[in-house]
Write a protein that holds these residues in place. Structure first.
Motif, short mmCIF file in Angstrom:
data_model
loop_
_atom_site.label_atom_id
_atom_site.label_comp_id
_atom_site.label_asym_id
_atom_site.label_seq_id
_atom_site.Cartn_x
_atom_site.Cartn_y
_atom_site.Cartn_z
N UNK A 234 0.85 -1.19 0.00
CA UNK A 234 0.00 0.00 0.00
C UNK A 234 0.89 1.23 0.00
N UNK A 235 0.57 2.18 0.85
CA UNK A 235 1.44 3.34 0.99
C UNK A 235 2.76 2.88 1.57
N UNK A 236 3.85 3.36 1.05
CA UNK A 236 5.15 3.05 1.65
C UNK A 236 6.13 4.17 1.38
N UNK A 237 6.53 4.82 2.44
CA UNK A 237 7.63 5.79 2.31
C UNK A 237 8.62 5.53 3.43
N UNK A 301 -3.41 1.82 -12.43
CA UNK A 301 -3.20 0.60 -11.63
C UNK A 301 -3.92 0.76 -10.29
N UNK A 302 -4.81 -0.18 -10.02
CA UNK A 302 -5.77 0.02 -8.93
C UNK A 302 -5.19 -0.31 -7.56
N UNK A 303 -5.71 0.42 -6.57
CA UNK A 303 -5.52 0.04 -5.18
C UNK A 303 -6.40 -1.20 -4.96
N UNK A 304 -5.98 -2.15 -4.11
CA UNK A 304 -6.80 -3.35 -3.91
C UNK A 304 -8.24 -3.03 -3.49
N UNK A 305 -8.43 -1.89 -2.84
CA UNK A 305 -9.78 -1.56 -2.39
C UNK A 305 -10.71 -1.35 -3.59
N UNK A 306 -10.13 -1.09 -4.75
CA UNK A 306 -10.94 -0.85 -5.95
C UNK A 306 -10.70 -1.93 -7.00
N UNK A 307 -10.02 -2.97 -6.65
CA UNK A 307 -9.57 -3.94 -7.66
C UNK A 307 -10.32 -5.26 -7.55
N UNK A 308 -11.38 -5.26 -6.75
CA UNK A 308 -12.12 -6.51 -6.59
C UNK A 308 -13.31 -6.51 -7.52
N UNK A 328 12.84 -11.13 -7.19
CA UNK A 328 11.99 -11.46 -6.05
C UNK A 328 11.24 -10.24 -5.59
N UNK A 329 10.17 -10.47 -4.84
CA UNK A 329 9.32 -9.35 -4.40
C UNK A 329 9.19 -9.36 -2.89
N UNK A 330 9.26 -8.18 -2.30
CA UNK A 330 8.94 -8.03 -0.88
C UNK A 330 7.57 -7.38 -0.79
N UNK A 331 6.65 -8.07 -0.12
CA UNK A 331 5.30 -7.53 0.03
C UNK A 331 5.24 -6.81 1.37
N UNK A 332 4.96 -5.53 1.29
CA UNK A 332 4.91 -4.69 2.49
C UNK A 332 3.46 -4.55 2.92
N UNK A 333 3.13 -5.23 3.98
CA UNK A 333 1.75 -5.26 4.44
C UNK A 333 1.58 -4.36 5.64
N UNK A 334 0.87 -3.26 5.46
CA UNK A 334 0.57 -2.41 6.62
C UNK A 334 -0.34 -3.20 7.55
N UNK A 340 -5.50 -4.78 1.46
CA UNK A 340 -4.30 -5.52 1.06
C UNK A 340 -4.28 -6.91 1.69
N UNK A 341 -4.80 -7.03 2.90
CA UNK A 341 -4.87 -8.36 3.52
C UNK A 341 -5.80 -9.26 2.72
N UNK A 342 -6.86 -8.68 2.16
CA UNK A 342 -7.79 -9.48 1.35
C UNK A 342 -7.09 -10.03 0.11
N UNK A 343 -6.11 -9.29 -0.37
CA UNK A 343 -5.36 -9.71 -1.56
C UNK A 343 -4.22 -10.67 -1.25
N UNK A 344 -3.84 -10.77 0.01
CA UNK A 344 -2.58 -11.42 0.34
C UNK A 344 -2.49 -12.87 -0.14
N UNK A 345 -3.49 -13.66 0.17
CA UNK A 345 -3.41 -15.07 -0.21
C UNK A 345 -3.40 -15.24 -1.73
N UNK A 346 -4.37 -14.63 -2.46
CA UNK A 346 -4.31 -14.80 -3.92
C UNK A 346 -3.08 -14.16 -4.55
#
Lengths: 389, 277
Positions: A234-237, A301-308, A328-334, A340-346
């Motif tokens: 999500x947001x990451x700074x 490119x959608x935020x997960x809140x709008x991507x369902x 490789x990818x690092x997934x940063x989960x707030x 974003x948690x809803x997207x995590x498993x898929x």
């Protein structure tokens, strides 16, 4: 080379106050990257994304439930601590309920002369999304005009669209230098650039990028042997985190963040007469500026809140992985970020199916760098394991 | 990585204890280790012999523990120095006489894969964190660690043992006697202490409460491992693997046999040394 962006990142409030003193313009605090910056820029307002300070705070608990995400609480804390006391307005473009709570609480406890809540559709995939959002943008434009006592002309909107588009395009040019094996830009530098673009005057920011682009071709960073990683989330700074990752043998080459590519990846269609080169014979009567702006935000490119439920973002991530040759990818989960948690498993299943190693880390307002370092180093060892066994 | 008759040390600086293993790379297959055999036999290995092992509590001055553990191992092996040192564990950056540092994830995977060939999953429960590691074709395929919480770590057991005024060893043996572990629902270590006290006040048998604590930690570790789709055989490394009640509960939680390598607390140090080969 990126020092100016770093300075803007670190001294954001000083910059904005200076901008106001120089330009006499108004400043809009934006709670989300979906804010229609073209309209704000056209109206002479400076859009400023409100971000957290990544420090422990004890002022938001009274207003937001503790299991709402740390980012929304950190954002509200900035208001309650009067860090954004220069704002004439605040703007929420509907994203998640956590951020809406920050907005509502800010409006109540840190009142600004102007505030507005744009009902941006959640389901951007529906064909009704663009006309609906266009109508909401028209209402917002009218509200802004009423507040300012002016009317925005087509020329104003064209100028706003052009300035924001230019800045987006220039940042994509910089990202091109992150594609080759001989990396010319670090992830930390890119993060300074993209995040600062969310509050620095677009023209000024673009001028600085142009300077960087002149120097980049001759730059050599000696990072060719580092692991090429992508950040997703999500947001990451979180600069200390990215700095740590890039000190232990990796380079962040691309991201899927709303403070990164999701913010600037696509353009707003411009009026045919302004396109370069001008398109001859194109019917100009069909072009509607607010529709073009709505289309840009609906199709970004959608935020997960709008991507369902389509989860179109996954294919976009895969394209970035391929374009930027990601190892490789690092997934940063707030923590507690429900969309974003809803997207995590898929998402992790999708990455696994495409043989993209991935590491999920749960972030809070402050980052436990020690434990994260162990995980990141183990992840890098996993990616390059052939010389360990 | 190296060749010849080299002597390699693996140093595992954990939050609870610092372990050192010294290996000699074998020139010929089939040699036996005179030193280690006189202590307690590890299976002889065709590629190396173990010259020494040492373990020192890390305490509050890790550098002192590192120096002591390393010197003890050198003395045990009758050596003045070694050819190469590989450090691992949370305090690996504190080892200043090192040739290479690796994470404990890779070290435990390497060590367990060597001690128990064919392992597909390695569980390591350390003093402050726990790990599940998936091995495929001799490589770390995936891993998970507990996240900023003592639940699922050795500290959880220590804390609850202290609550019942027992040592960790006494706590484990008491728990092993139970055939009816109670349920401890609190994931948080601090709340679990309150729950333990409540259960004891209600008259639940001490061994059932102790076994319940072990069941809780095993469940927590299983939740860590299951999303990784762990394959059998499963190895349990780290010093906590000496706790036979936890082995039993972990076996039930993961629904499979759990194999414990010899000297499980030295798995990480051994793995580090082997990476120096």
């Amino acid at each position: 080379m990126f020092e100016q962006f770093k300075q803007w990142y670190e001294r954001r409030h000083e910059y904005v106050r200076g901008w106001k003193a120089r330009n006499g313009g108004k400043v809009m605090g934006c709670f989300c990257s979906y804010a229609p910056e073209e309209i704000l820029t056209a109206a002479g307002w400076l859009p400023v994304r409100i971000l957290g300070a990544h420090e422990p705070q004890d002022v938001s608990e009274k207003h937001i439930f503790g299991m709402f995400c740390p980012f929304c609480r950190d954002v509200l804390a900035q208001g309650l601590k009067r860090r954004y006391d220069y704002l004439e307005g605040i703007l929420l473009t509907q994203s998640c309920i956590h951020l809406r709570q920050s907005f509502v609480s800010w409006k109540m406890h840190v009142p600004t002369p102007f505030n507005y809540y744009i009902y941006m559709p959640q389901k951007v995939q529906t064909p009704h999304a663009v006309p609906y959002y266009r109508s909401e943008l028209a209402k917002f434009k009218s509200a802004l005009e009423a507040f300012d006592g002016t009317r925005l002309s087509d020329a104003d909107l064209d100028r706003g669209i052009a300035l924001v588009n230019e800045n987006r395009a220039l940042m994509r040019y910089v990202y091109e230098y992150r594609k080759p094996p001989a990396l010319n830009v670090t992830g930390e530098e890119a993060m300074w650039m993209t995040t600062s673009s969310m509050w620095v005057d677009k023209a000024e920011h673009s001028t600085e990028i142009r300077k960087v682009l002149k120097e980049l071709p001759g730059r050599r960073l000696d990072r060719a042997n580092t692991a090429r990683l992508m950040l997703i989330g999500s947001e990451n700074d979180d600069i200390p985190f990215i700095n740590m990752v890039e000190r232990v043998g990796a380079t962040i080459v691309v991201d899927d963040h709303c403070t990164g590519t999701r913010y600037f990846w696509n353009q707003c269609e411009t009026h045919p007469s302004l396109q370069s080169p001008p398109l001859s014979g194109v019917e100009m009567g069909g072009y509607d500026r607010l529709t073009a702006i709505a289309q840009r935000y609906i199709s970004r490119p959608a935020c997960p809140v709008k991507d369902w439920e389509s989860r179109a973002r996954f294919e976009h991530i895969l394209n970035l992985v391929r374009e930027f040759n990601v190892a490789g990818a690092i997934i940063i989960q707030q923590k507690f970020c429900d969309p974003h948690e809803a997207d995590m498993v898929p998402l992790r299943k999708f990455l696994d199916e495409h043989n993209i190693p991935n590491l999920m880390l749960e972030f809070d307002a402050t980052t436990p760098l020690g434990p994260f370092r162990i995980r990141v180093e183990a992840f890098l060892e996993m990616i390059g394991a052939e010389d360990l066994f | 990585m190296s060749s010849g008759n080299e002597i390699i040390a693996g140093v595992d600086v954990g939050s609870r204890s610092t372990k050192v293993v010294i290996l000699r790379k074998m020139l010929q297959a089939g040699c036996q280790s005179s030193v280690v055999d006189s202590l307690q036999a590890l299976p002889s290995h065709p590629e190396y012999e173990i010259l020494a092992r040492s373990l020192v509590p890390t305490g509050w001055t890790p550098q002192t523990a590192i120096a002591q553990a390393f010197q003890q191992a050198l003395d045990q092996a009758g050596l003045q120095s070694v050819s190469r040192v590989i450090a691992t564990g949370y305090g690996r950056s504190l080892v200043d006489f090192v040739d290479r540092r690796i994470t404990e994830i890779t070290a435990h995977a390497r060590g367990a894969a060597d001690l128990l060939p064919g392992m597909r999953t390695v569980i390591d429960i350390g003093g402050q964190d726990s790990k599940a590691i998936i091995i495929s074709d001799g490589l770390v395929e995936d891993f998970a660690m507990n996240d900023r919480c003592a639940a699922g770590s050795g500290k959880f057991l220590e804390y609850l043992a202290m609550t019942m005024n027992l040592t960790v060893e006494e706590f484990a043996e008491l728990a092993y006697r139970s055939n009816n572990p109670t349920n401890i629902s609190s994931i948080c270590t601090v709340f679990a202490e309150s729950e333990v006290l409540s259960l004891l006040a209600e008259g639940v048998a001490r061994e059932d409460v102790a076994a319940g604590a072990h069941k809780a930690i095993a469940w927590r570790v299983a939740q860590l491992a299951l999303p990784l789709h762990p394959q059998t055989p499963v190895a349990f490394s780290g010093g906590v693997a000496r706790n036979r009640c936890l082995v039993r509960e972990l076996s039930q939680a993961l629904k499979c046999e759990i194999l414990v390598p010899p000297y499980p607390e030295f798995t990480g140090a051994l793995g580090a040394a082997l990476i120096g080969f």
